[in-house]
Design an enzyme around this catalytic site. Structure first.
Site, PDB file in Angstrom:
ATOM      1  N   ASP A  19       0.831  -1.206   0.000  1.00 26.66           N
ATOM      2  CA  ASP A  19       0.000   0.000   0.000  1.00 26.66           C
ATOM      3  C   ASP A  19       0.863   1.252   0.000  1.00 26.66           C
ATOM      4  O   ASP A  19       0.498   2.274  -0.569  1.00 26.66           O
ATOM      5  CB  ASP A  19      -0.922  -0.023   1.225  1.00 26.66           C
ATOM      6  N   CYS A 243      -1.920   9.837  -0.145  1.00 27.17           N
ATOM      7  CA  CYS A 243      -3.361   9.605  -0.230  1.00 27.17           C
ATOM      8  C   CYS A 243      -3.826  10.120  -1.586  1.00 27.17           C
ATOM      9  O   CYS A 243      -3.892  11.330  -1.793  1.00 27.17           O
ATOM     10  CB  CYS A 243      -4.069  10.344   0.908  1.00 27.17           C
TER      11      CYS A 243
END
Length: 306
Positions: A19, A243
């Site tokens: 991630d 993000c």
């Protein structure tokens, strides 16, 4: 609430190799990804999300998934997980001898439609054969409920919506459910409300939190979860992972910062903070920047002046 009510031990799942690195613009060599996994397990991590079996057209950074999985020197007691969005991905996970497959579903219809062009219900049904195949091969199935505390497209997400997705994921055979604050907008009160809904259906031993630090609330949200007895959290070495839905914002909470918090509360993790800082400094050096972790930067500065 006194510290005596906190869990005595917390398990951290480091998602940095997958991630964290998947959104990096610059290519990261497979050898460096393998070295990162080795450094994480040497620091005491026992749950590592290594890579994802997705189309390299969509996530080019993960095109070396099989090479990375083949190159890891596996340690007993360490679980190596991979993201598998479909049956083709599952076949890759199986061939690479992954211990666990990771699937996901959004708690927001708008997010589901924008990201995978289908409804929440349809997205979960697509994972049913993946979950069944994993079970047939003795692999654990971990699911994430993304945008559980807020969506970049629709805004607020209700606890009712999160609870509905949790139940649907359990229905297809998921073993573990993680509540994910994908864009990092959650606050402690909201986190408590959502976790309490998930706890009605998921045993604490199979419930986790995944918090982004976009608004600087991740550690507070972990603290609120600890007060409920939650004792598994996803974290990312050196705070890797921007993000993508909040431009310029930080992403995953840094593993080093969470370990510092937990050890300060007298909670054991099995993790050596100094070796963890070394791992974060290594991958940050590969990327040519400082770690996002405040604890890491503070300890590295302290070492430099010692």
């Amino acid at each position: 609430m006194s510290h005596s009510t906190f869990p005595t031990h917390v398990t951290l799942v480091d998602v940095g190799p997958r991630d964290g690195l998947q959104n990096e613009a610059q290519p990261v060599a497979a050898a460096d990804k393998i070295e990162l996994v080795h450094r994480l397990q040497a620091a005491g991590l026992r749950e590592i999300e290594v890579t994802s079996y997705v189309s390299p057209k969509w996530v080019p950074q993960m095109a070396d998934n099989a090479q990375v999985m083949a190159g890891i020197q596996r340690q007993p007691g360490v679980r190596y997980s991979v993201l598998t969005p479909n049956m083709k991905g599952f076949e890759g996970a199986l061939a690479s001898r992954a211990d666990e497959v990771v699937i996901f579903a959004a708690a927001s219809e708008a997010f589901s439609q924008r990201n995978i062009n289908c409804s929440i219900a349809d997205s979960i049904e697509r994972f049913r054969p993946v979950a069944e195949a994993a079970k047939a091969h003795g692999m654990k199935v971990r699911a994430a409920v993304s945008v559980a505390l807020g969506c970049p497209y629709q805004g607020d997400v209700s606890p009712d919506a999160v609870e509905d997705v949790v139940k649907r994921l359990l229905d297809i055979g998921t073993d573990h459910v993680g509540v994910a604050d994908t864009i990092g907008v959650g606050t402690a009160g909201r986190v408590t409300a959502v976790m309490e809904r998930a706890m009605k259906h998921v045993p604490l031993a199979e419930l986790s939190g995944h918090f982004h630090d976009t608004y600087g609330q991740a550690l507070t949200n972990i603290y609120a979860s600890l007060q409920l007895g939650v004792h598994i959290f996803d974290t990312s070495i050196a705070g890797l992972g921007g993000c993508p839905y909040a431009k310029g914002a930080t992403g995953n909470v840094a593993t080093e910062d969470v370990v510092y918090l937990l050890h300060g509360l007298g909670i054991t993790t099995g993790i050596d903070l100094d070796r963890l800082v070394d791992a974060g400094a290594f991958i940050s050096g590969v990327l040519g920047r400082k770690p996002v972790s405040r604890v890491s930067n503070a300890l590295l500065a302290k070492r430099a002046t010692a």
